[in-house]
Write a protein that holds these residues in place. Structure first.
Motif, PDB file in Angstrom:
ATOM      1  N   LEU A  21       6.532 -39.692-100.490  1.00  0.00           N
ATOM      2  CA  LEU A  21       6.382 -38.433-101.225  1.00  0.00           C
ATOM      3  C   LEU A  21       5.272 -37.556-100.628  1.00  0.00           C
ATOM      4  O   LEU A  21       5.424 -36.347-100.515  1.00  0.00           O
ATOM      5  CB  LEU A  21       6.109 -38.716-102.702  1.00  0.00           C
ATOM      6  N   ILE A  22       4.179 -38.171-100.238  1.00  0.00           N
ATOM      7  CA  ILE A  22       3.079 -37.422 -99.616  1.00  0.00           C
ATOM      8  C   ILE A  22       3.545 -36.821 -98.290  1.00  0.00           C
ATOM      9  O   ILE A  22       3.263 -35.661 -97.978  1.00  0.00           O
ATOM     10  CB  ILE A  22       1.849 -38.325 -99.425  1.00  0.00           C
ATOM     11  N   THR A  23       4.297 -37.603 -97.506  1.00  0.00           N
ATOM     12  CA  THR A  23       4.811 -37.120 -96.222  1.00  0.00           C
ATOM     13  C   THR A  23       5.760 -35.946 -96.423  1.00  0.00           C
ATOM     14  O   THR A  23       5.681 -34.940 -95.711  1.00  0.00           O
ATOM     15  CB  THR A  23       5.527 -38.263 -95.481  1.00  0.00           C
ATOM     16  N   VAL A  24       6.649 -36.055 -97.384  1.00  0.00           N
ATOM     17  CA  VAL A  24       7.591 -34.969 -97.672  1.00  0.00           C
ATOM     18  C   VAL A  24       6.842 -33.723 -98.136  1.00  0.00           C
ATOM     19  O   VAL A  24       7.174 -32.603 -97.745  1.00  0.00           O
ATOM     20  CB  VAL A  24       8.642 -35.422 -98.711  1.00  0.00           C
ATOM     21  N   LEU A  25       5.831 -33.898 -98.949  1.00  0.00           N
ATOM     22  CA  LEU A  25       5.051 -32.765 -99.438  1.00  0.00           C
ATOM     23  C   LEU A  25       4.380 -32.026 -98.285  1.00  0.00           C
ATOM     24  O   LEU A  25       4.498 -30.799 -98.164  1.00  0.00           O
ATOM     25  CB  LEU A  25       3.998 -33.249-100.440  1.00  0.00           C
ATOM     26  N   PHE A  26       3.687 -32.752 -97.410  1.00  0.00           N
ATOM     27  CA  PHE A  26       3.010 -32.099 -96.292  1.00  0.00           C
ATOM     28  C   PHE A  26       4.004 -31.494 -95.302  1.00  0.00           C
ATOM     29  O   PHE A  26       3.757 -30.428 -94.741  1.00  0.00           O
ATOM     30  CB  PHE A  26       2.067 -33.079 -95.583  1.00  0.00           C
ATOM     31  N   SER A  27       5.134 -32.147 -95.106  1.00  0.00           N
ATOM     32  CA  SER A  27       6.158 -31.605 -94.205  1.00  0.00           C
ATOM     33  C   SER A  27       6.719 -30.297 -94.747  1.00  0.00           C
ATOM     34  O   SER A  27       6.896 -29.334 -94.000  1.00  0.00           O
ATOM     35  CB  SER A  27       7.293 -32.605 -94.017  1.00  0.00           C
ATOM     36  N   SER A  28       6.993 -30.258 -96.028  1.00  0.00           N
ATOM     37  CA  SER A  28       7.533 -29.026 -96.610  1.00  0.00           C
ATOM     38  C   SER A  28       6.501 -27.907 -96.577  1.00  0.00           C
ATOM     39  O   SER A  28       6.853 -26.742 -96.373  1.00  0.00           O
ATOM     40  CB  SER A  28       8.016 -29.281 -98.042  1.00  0.00           C
ATOM     41  N   MET A  29       5.235 -28.230 -96.759  1.00  0.00           N
ATOM     42  CA  MET A  29       4.191 -27.205 -96.651  1.00  0.00           C
ATOM     43  C   MET A  29       4.119 -26.665 -95.234  1.00  0.00           C
ATOM     44  O   MET A  29       3.976 -25.451 -95.027  1.00  0.00           O
ATOM     45  CB  MET A  29       2.840 -27.788 -97.070  1.00  0.00           C
ATOM     46  N   ALA A  30       4.235 -27.523 -94.239  1.00  0.00           N
ATOM     47  CA  ALA A  30       4.173 -27.087 -92.840  1.00  0.00           C
ATOM     48  C   ALA A  30       5.371 -26.225 -92.476  1.00  0.00           C
ATOM     49  O   ALA A  30       5.228 -25.195 -91.815  1.00  0.00           O
ATOM     50  CB  ALA A  30       4.101 -28.307 -91.926  1.00  0.00           C
ATOM     51  N   ILE A  31       6.545 -26.612 -92.928  1.00  0.00           N
ATOM     52  CA  ILE A  31       7.755 -25.850 -92.603  1.00  0.00           C
ATOM     53  C   ILE A  31       7.741 -24.495 -93.307  1.00  0.00           C
ATOM     54  O   ILE A  31       8.090 -23.477 -92.711  1.00  0.00           O
ATOM     55  CB  ILE A  31       9.012 -26.651 -92.981  1.00  0.00           C
ATOM     56  N   SER A  32       7.315 -24.450 -94.552  1.00  0.00           N
ATOM     57  CA  SER A  32       7.332 -23.182 -95.283  1.00  0.00           C
ATOM     58  C   SER A  32       6.277 -22.211 -94.762  1.00  0.00           C
ATOM     59  O   SER A  32       6.440 -21.002 -94.877  1.00  0.00           O
ATOM     60  CB  SER A  32       7.131 -23.424 -96.782  1.00  0.00           C
ATOM     61  N   SER A  33       5.210 -22.708 -94.164  1.00  0.00           N
ATOM     62  CA  SER A  33       4.188 -21.806 -93.651  1.00  0.00           C
ATOM     63  C   SER A  33       4.559 -21.222 -92.295  1.00  0.00           C
ATOM     64  O   SER A  33       3.917 -20.291 -91.827  1.00  0.00           O
ATOM     65  CB  SER A  33       2.844 -22.525 -93.542  1.00  0.00           C
ATOM     66  N   CYS A  34       5.600 -21.737 -91.656  1.00  0.00           N
ATOM     67  CA  CYS A  34       5.992 -21.274 -90.325  1.00  0.00           C
ATOM     68  C   CYS A  34       7.159 -20.298 -90.345  1.00  0.00           C
ATOM     69  O   CYS A  34       7.712 -19.987 -89.303  1.00  0.00           O
ATOM     70  CB  CYS A  34       6.364 -22.468 -89.445  1.00  0.00           C
ATOM     71  N   THR A  35       7.556 -19.813 -91.486  1.00  0.00           N
ATOM     72  CA  THR A  35       8.690 -18.902 -91.537  1.00  0.00           C
ATOM     73  C   THR A  35       8.261 -17.494 -91.190  1.00  0.00           C
ATOM     74  O   THR A  35       7.117 -17.093 -91.402  1.00  0.00           O
ATOM     75  CB  THR A  35       9.337 -18.905 -92.931  1.00  0.00           C
ATOM     76  N   ASN A  36       9.182 -16.722 -90.663  1.00  0.00           N
ATOM     77  CA  ASN A  36       8.926 -15.335 -90.308  1.00  0.00           C
ATOM     78  C   ASN A  36       9.496 -14.458 -91.415  1.00  0.00           C
ATOM     79  O   ASN A  36      10.705 -14.238 -91.489  1.00  0.00           O
ATOM     80  CB  ASN A  36       9.579 -15.010 -88.955  1.00  0.00           C
ATOM     81  N   ASP A  37       8.640 -13.951 -92.271  1.00  0.00           N
ATOM     82  CA  ASP A  37       9.084 -13.146 -93.402  1.00  0.00           C
ATOM     83  C   ASP A  37       9.085 -11.655 -93.100  1.00  0.00           C
ATOM     84  O   ASP A  37       9.342 -10.851 -93.975  1.00  0.00           O
ATOM     85  CB  ASP A  37       8.195 -13.408 -94.620  1.00  0.00           C
ATOM     86  N   GLU A  38       8.782 -11.267 -91.871  1.00  0.00           N
ATOM     87  CA  GLU A  38       8.681  -9.853 -91.550  1.00  0.00           C
ATOM     88  C   GLU A  38      10.040  -9.175 -91.511  1.00  0.00           C
ATOM     89  O   GLU A  38      10.151  -7.987 -91.759  1.00  0.00           O
ATOM     90  CB  GLU A  38       7.984  -9.685 -90.198  1.00  0.00           C
ATOM     91  N   GLY A  39      11.072  -9.907 -91.174  1.00  0.00           N
ATOM     92  CA  GLY A  39      12.396  -9.331 -91.145  1.00  0.00           C
ATOM     93  C   GLY A  39      12.652  -8.474 -89.916  1.00  0.00           C
ATOM     94  O   GLY A  39      13.674  -7.815 -89.814  1.00  0.00           O
ATOM     95  N   GLU A  40      11.758  -8.439 -88.985  1.00  0.00           N
ATOM     96  CA  GLU A  40      11.929  -7.656 -87.773  1.00  0.00           C
ATOM     97  C   GLU A  40      12.246  -8.581 -86.616  1.00  0.00           C
ATOM     98  O   GLU A  40      11.870  -9.736 -86.601  1.00  0.00           O
ATOM     99  CB  GLU A  40      10.647  -6.883 -87.454  1.00  0.00           C
ATOM    100  N   THR A  41      12.928  -8.022 -85.633  1.00  0.00           N
ATOM    101  CA  THR A  41      13.175  -8.810 -84.432  1.00  0.00           C
ATOM    102  C   THR A  41      11.901  -8.852 -83.604  1.00  0.00           C
ATOM    103  O   THR A  41      11.025  -7.995 -83.726  1.00  0.00           O
ATOM    104  CB  THR A  41      14.306  -8.200 -83.597  1.00  0.00           C
ATOM    105  N   GLU A  42      11.816  -9.843 -82.757  1.00  0.00           N
ATOM    106  CA  GLU A  42      10.606 -10.009 -81.955  1.00  0.00           C
ATOM    107  C   GLU A  42      10.492  -8.926 -80.887  1.00  0.00           C
ATOM    108  O   GLU A  42       9.407  -8.505 -80.529  1.00  0.00           O
ATOM    109  CB  GLU A  42      10.628 -11.388 -81.300  1.00  0.00           C
ATOM    110  N   PHE A  43      11.639  -8.462 -80.394  1.00  0.00           N
ATOM    111  CA  PHE A  43      11.635  -7.483 -79.316  1.00  0.00           C
ATOM    112  C   PHE A  43      12.137  -6.145 -79.828  1.00  0.00           C
ATOM    113  O   PHE A  43      13.143  -6.079 -80.531  1.00  0.00           O
ATOM    114  CB  PHE A  43      12.514  -7.960 -78.158  1.00  0.00           C
ATOM    115  N   ASP A  44      11.452  -5.099 -79.445  1.00  0.00           N
ATOM    116  CA  ASP A  44      11.910  -3.756 -79.776  1.00  0.00           C
ATOM    117  C   ASP A  44      12.854  -3.284 -78.687  1.00  0.00           C
ATOM    118  O   ASP A  44      12.549  -3.390 -77.501  1.00  0.00           O
ATOM    119  CB  ASP A  44      10.728  -2.785 -79.882  1.00  0.00           C
ATOM    120  N   ARG A  45      13.984  -2.762 -79.093  1.00  0.00           N
ATOM    121  CA  ARG A  45      14.951  -2.253 -78.116  1.00  0.00           C
ATOM    122  C   ARG A  45      14.675  -0.780 -77.891  1.00  0.00           C
ATOM    123  O   ARG A  45      14.652   0.012 -78.830  1.00  0.00           O
ATOM    124  CB  ARG A  45      16.371  -2.454 -78.623  1.00  0.00           C
ATOM    125  N   ILE A  46      14.462  -0.435 -76.639  1.00  0.00           N
ATOM    126  CA  ILE A  46      14.231   0.970 -76.301  1.00  0.00           C
ATOM    127  C   ILE A  46      15.256   1.385 -75.263  1.00  0.00           C
ATOM    128  O   ILE A  46      15.752   0.586 -74.475  1.00  0.00           O
ATOM    129  CB  ILE A  46      12.798   1.200 -75.772  1.00  0.00           C
TER     130      ILE A  46
END
Length: 66
Positions: A21-46
């Motif tokens: 349970l401790i392992t699952v808790l820390f794993s889920s915290m690590a995965i949720s903190s690495c999400t990209n919530d900006e909604g933008e692509t990494e590269f701008d197309r020009i």
């Protein structure tokens, strides 16, 4: 003072469950903190015109600095 025999060893299954349970808790915290919530692509197309304008601006800035 000290217990001996079978009752002296804690329940291994219970300890494994707690560790899991401790392992699952820390794993889920690590995965949720690495999400990209900006909604933008990494590269701008020009388009080529924008690229040319950016190159001209950079060249002018270098000339002003010298």
């Amino acid at each position: 003072m000290y217990r001996t025999g079978h009752s002296a060893i804690p329940n291994v299954t219970f300890m494994k469950t707690i560790l899991l349970l401790i392992t699952v808790l820390f794993s889920s915290m690590a995965i949720s903190s690495c999400t990209n919530d900006e909604g933008e692509t990494e590269f701008d197309r020009i388009n080529p015109e924008e690229e040319q304008q950016a190159t001209i601006v950079k060249t002018e800035q270098k000339e002003k600095a010298n």
